[in-house]
Write a protein that holds these residues in place. Structure first.
Motif, mmCIF file in Angstrom:
data_model
loop_
_atom_site.group_PDB
_atom_site.id
_atom_site.type_symbol
_atom_site.label_atom_id
_atom_site.label_comp_id
_atom_site.label_asym_id
_atom_site.label_seq_id
_atom_site.Cartn_x
_atom_site.Cartn_y
_atom_site.Cartn_z
ATOM 1 N N GLU A 473 62.021 -36.215 -95.079
ATOM 2 C CA GLU A 473 60.578 -36.079 -95.262
ATOM 3 C C GLU A 473 59.795 -37.088 -94.434
ATOM 4 N N GLU A 474 60.427 -37.658 -93.407
ATOM 5 C CA GLU A 474 59.734 -38.661 -92.610
ATOM 6 C C GLU A 474 58.522 -38.097 -91.877
ATOM 7 N N GLY A 475 58.457 -36.770 -91.739
ATOM 8 C CA GLY A 475 57.308 -36.157 -91.081
ATOM 9 C C GLY A 475 56.073 -36.084 -91.955
ATOM 10 N N VAL A 476 56.257 -36.259 -93.270
ATOM 11 C CA VAL A 476 55.114 -36.130 -94.182
ATOM 12 C C VAL A 476 54.951 -37.323 -95.115
ATOM 13 N N LYS A 477 55.921 -38.233 -95.146
ATOM 14 C CA LYS A 477 55.861 -39.373 -96.065
ATOM 15 C C LYS A 477 56.321 -40.645 -95.359
ATOM 16 N N GLY A 478 56.163 -41.754 -96.052
ATOM 17 C CA GLY A 478 56.765 -43.003 -95.607
ATOM 18 C C GLY A 478 55.859 -43.934 -94.848
ATOM 19 N N THR A 479 54.832 -43.410 -94.204
ATOM 20 C CA THR A 479 53.839 -44.233 -93.512
ATOM 21 C C THR A 479 52.453 -43.647 -93.775
ATOM 22 N N LEU A 480 51.430 -44.470 -93.570
ATOM 23 C CA LEU A 480 50.048 -43.997 -93.662
ATOM 24 C C LEU A 480 49.624 -43.568 -92.266
ATOM 25 N N SER A 481 49.774 -42.293 -91.990
ATOM 26 C CA SER A 481 49.532 -41.766 -90.652
ATOM 27 C C SER A 481 48.758 -40.453 -90.749
ATOM 28 N N PRO A 482 47.907 -40.163 -89.752
ATOM 29 C CA PRO A 482 47.196 -38.878 -89.756
ATOM 30 C C PRO A 482 48.179 -37.716 -89.817
ATOM 31 N N GLY A 483 47.874 -36.748 -90.670
ATOM 32 C CA GLY A 483 48.707 -35.569 -90.791
ATOM 33 C C GLY A 483 49.747 -35.657 -91.891
ATOM 34 N N LYS A 484 49.976 -36.866 -92.421
ATOM 35 C CA LYS A 484 50.935 -37.008 -93.513
ATOM 36 C C LYS A 484 50.230 -36.859 -94.862
ATOM 37 N N LEU A 485 51.039 -36.673 -95.897
ATOM 38 C CA LEU A 485 50.506 -36.528 -97.243
ATOM 39 C C LEU A 485 49.745 -37.786 -97.655
ATOM 40 N N ALA A 486 48.673 -37.584 -98.407
ATOM 41 C CA ALA A 486 47.866 -38.714 -98.879
ATOM 42 C C ALA A 486 48.462 -39.276 -100.162
ATOM 43 N N ASP A 487 49.691 -39.779 -100.044
ATOM 44 C CA ASP A 487 50.364 -40.460 -101.142
ATOM 45 C C ASP A 487 50.241 -41.957 -100.883
ATOM 46 N N ILE A 488 49.561 -42.664 -101.778
ATOM 47 C CA ILE A 488 49.159 -44.043 -101.514
ATOM 48 C C ILE A 488 49.351 -44.892 -102.763
ATOM 49 N N THR A 489 49.854 -46.102 -102.568
ATOM 50 C CA THR A 489 49.954 -47.085 -103.638
ATOM 51 C C THR A 489 49.095 -48.288 -103.277
ATOM 52 N N ILE A 490 48.233 -48.707 -104.182
ATOM 53 C CA ILE A 490 47.335 -49.839 -103.927
ATOM 54 C C ILE A 490 47.675 -50.963 -104.898
ATOM 55 N N LEU A 491 47.951 -52.151 -104.343
ATOM 56 C CA LEU A 491 48.370 -53.309 -105.125
ATOM 57 C C LEU A 491 47.258 -54.343 -105.218
ATOM 58 N N SER A 492 47.336 -55.162 -106.259
ATOM 59 C CA SER A 492 46.313 -56.184 -106.466
ATOM 60 C C SER A 492 46.404 -57.313 -105.444
ATOM 61 N N ARG A 493 47.615 -57.566 -104.891
ATOM 62 C CA ARG A 493 47.789 -58.642 -103.926
ATOM 63 C C ARG A 493 48.759 -58.195 -102.839
ATOM 64 N N ASP A 494 48.789 -58.932 -101.750
ATOM 65 C CA ASP A 494 49.603 -58.591 -100.584
ATOM 66 C C ASP A 494 51.003 -59.168 -100.749
ATOM 67 N N ILE A 495 51.942 -58.317 -101.126
ATOM 68 C CA ILE A 495 53.309 -58.774 -101.369
ATOM 69 C C ILE A 495 54.023 -59.219 -100.098
ATOM 70 N N MET A 496 53.431 -58.950 -98.947
ATOM 71 C CA MET A 496 54.058 -59.343 -97.693
ATOM 72 C C MET A 496 53.726 -60.776 -97.296
ATOM 73 N N THR A 497 52.716 -61.388 -97.953
ATOM 74 C CA THR A 497 52.273 -62.723 -97.533
ATOM 75 C C THR A 497 52.178 -63.730 -98.668
ATOM 76 N N ILE A 498 52.005 -63.284 -99.906
ATOM 77 C CA ILE A 498 51.838 -64.233 -101.006
ATOM 78 C C ILE A 498 53.142 -64.981 -101.269
ATOM 79 N N PRO A 499 53.086 -66.117 -101.979
ATOM 80 C CA PRO A 499 54.328 -66.822 -102.318
ATOM 81 C C PRO A 499 55.293 -65.907 -103.057
ATOM 82 N N GLU A 500 56.584 -66.069 -102.774
ATOM 83 C CA GLU A 500 57.589 -65.203 -103.382
ATOM 84 C C GLU A 500 57.483 -65.179 -104.901
#
Length: 523
Positions: A473-500
């Motif tokens: 399903e990489e053609g429709v899911k997995g990234t936020l890209s034009p043409g893909k399904l609008a499946d989105i998760t929104i978090l309260s904080r940035d898990i990629m940068t905050i302290p572990e």
């Protein structure tokens, strides 16, 4: 760029700078109906002693009619503060449980799902070590029920069943519970099934999960999913694997392949999670060498290798993915051998994306075979830390370090790695699983095999692009890209940068599927 698309009916969500928008998270391994069912049973994860569990059952008995089954799930003997007295191989004996539930059969499912503990009344119902007849002595009666292939009735020194049923031995108790449930009126049965779908979906959505790889559904369960998809009420997107014996697959598999059914909410194109072996927690994982703490055993081959091989042949014939559990190093090697044999016999087939589930113990000689064969490694980040405190006693220190939970090594080998929590075995919370995948921090504050920690980028991939790829399903899911399904998760904080250390406390603010808010925090 999108401002001009906002109309009167458009819902606009204004985010704060600290929030993080992600592609819809996908739990790549779980048991959907079992998750829903577990939310309707006794939760045995929190108790720290066997006596606490017995007390919970006693409370349940008070509100249950005599003869009705009492079912709970989530216990693990190695997570208790003390060993029960009396005990056999660290496991309790049913006497205290039976004393508080004389008129109700009880089945308590191990957190792994690979064993159950039952009381005396349940043992009577399933016919294990029944009371002796008038012509038998107790000594003659004890131990007369043979162990099934691929399983074991745990017994004390006198041969009496303790109440613990390992691997295939548990099927007697599960069948008895199923028979009791099926005796109810049809409308009551359907209402319970619908409730399970609803509860599992709500649990997933509040945790930011938009897609779920269901690893073991019968044809009857798939029929039920299809009805709910037709009604438009499946809460999340399901990618389903069929779990049936090879003889049933031969008869019906070709009728069940479906992709994107029900407006993209139901796909069935895999076979799994047939368990080639059992779980390490109950000494069921199939190992190349004996258990360090139980030298008499190398675990269990639960589903015969011949059945798995035939299922693999049928999968190749009908265009299905294989996704089979291989926890121990012997099981992983057997699966890689089976897959390789089928691939060689079908050179015209490519891009099969077959999987091995759990990948907890892998011999170094077999690790590079994942990438070379194109086999996907399906891991549970949380398992490394929940198993970490006791797994060394099972495998020994050297074998644990050489072969245990080698998630970073799988990445470095070039394999595609996907992640999930195996709900209801572990909590579906992806923030905790993400945190444990990148820290390997156990409850005692120690780091379990730190060299096998994932980077944050790797851990995020195991929840987004990689499971999308694993489901074709990489053609429709997995990234936020034009043409893909609008499946989105929104978090309260940035898990990629905050302290572990802050990652487990991050909240899901919104879960969006197909552009529709399915969950909003505080509502």
């Amino acid at each position: 760029e999108v401002q001009h698309l906002i109309g009167d009916e458009t819902q606009v969500i204004e985010l704060e700078p600290e929030n993080l928008v992600l592609p819809g998270l996908i739990d790549a391994h779980g048991h959907y109906m079992s998750l829903g069912e577990s939310l309707m049973q006794l939760d045995l994860r929190a108790p720290r002693t066997w006596d606490e569990i017995v007390d919970l059952v006693a409370e349940a008995v008070a509100g249950t009619e005599p003869g009705e089954w009492i079912v709970g799930r989530g216990w693990h003997q190695d997570k208790w503060d003390s060993t029960p007295i009396p005990s056999v191989e660290g496991l309790p004996v049913h006497a205290s449980l039976s004393a508080v539930s004389p008129d109700n059969p009880v089945m308590l499912v191990h957190v792994s799902g690979h064993g159950v503990f039952v009381n005396h009344r349940a043992l009577e119902i399933i016919g294990v070590d029944a009371e002796p007849s008038d012509s038998e002595t107790a000594e003659q009666s004890a131990g007369k029920t043979p162990d099934p292939e691929g399983g074991e009735f745990v017994r004390d020194e006198a041969g009496n069943a303790t109440g613990m049923l390992r691997e295939t031995a548990q099927e007697l108790a599960r069948a008895a519970v199923a028979a009791w449930k099926s005796s109810r009126p049809p409308e009551e049965i359907e209402a319970e099934l619908r409730r399970q779908v609803e509860l599992a979906g709500a649990n997933a959505l509040e945790n930011g999960i938009t897609g779920f790889h269901d690893m073991g559904a019968t044809f009857e369960t798939i029929d039920f999913f299809k009805v709910m998809a037709d009604e438009g009420i499946l809460p999340i997107r399901l990618y389903v694997h069929v779990e049936e014996p090879a003889e049933r697959l031969e008869l019906h598999l070709s009728d069940y392949r479906m992709v994107g059914y029900g407006d993209g909410f139901l796909t069935v194109r895999g076979i799994g999670e047939k368990v080639l072996d059992g779980a390490l927690g109950v000494h069921g994982g199939w190992l190349l060498d004996p258990y360090a703490d139980m030298p008499r055993s190398t675990g269990f081959n639960v589903t015969p290798v011949s059945d798995i091989r035939r299922s693999a042949e049928l999968a190749a014939e009908h265009g299905f993915q294989m996704a089979i559990q291989g926890i121990g190093d012997r099981a992983a090697r057997e699966l890689l051998d089976i897959y390789e044999g089928v691939f060689e016999a079908n050179p015209d087939l490519d891009d099969l994306r077959w999987r091995i589930e759990h990948c907890q113990v892998i011999h170094p000689d077999d690790l590079p075979r994942f990438a070379s064969l194109g086999v996907i490694a399906s891991i549970r980040g949380v398992f490394a830390t929940s198993d970490g405190p006791w797994v060394t006693s099972r495998l020994g220190e050297e074998r644990t370090r050489e072969r245990g939970y080698a998630y970073q090594s799988l990445f470095q080998s070039g394999a595609t790695v996907i992640n999930g929590t195996d709900p209801p075995v572990e909590d579906i919370n992806p923030m905790v699983n993400f945190y444990l995948s990148v820290t390997r921090m156990m409850e005692n504050g120690e780091v379990f095999l730190p060299e096998q920690r994932l980077t944050r980028e790797q851990a995020l991939a195991t929840y987004t692009v990689n499971p999308a790829f694993a489901a074709f399903e990489e053609g429709v899911k997995g990234t936020l890209s034009p043409g893909k399904l609008a499946d989105i998760t929104i978090l309260s904080r940035d898990i990629m940068t905050i302290p572990e250390a802050d990652i487990p406390d991050v909240n899901v603010l919104y879960t969006i599927i197909d552009g529709e808010v399915r969950y909003e925090a505080g509502r």
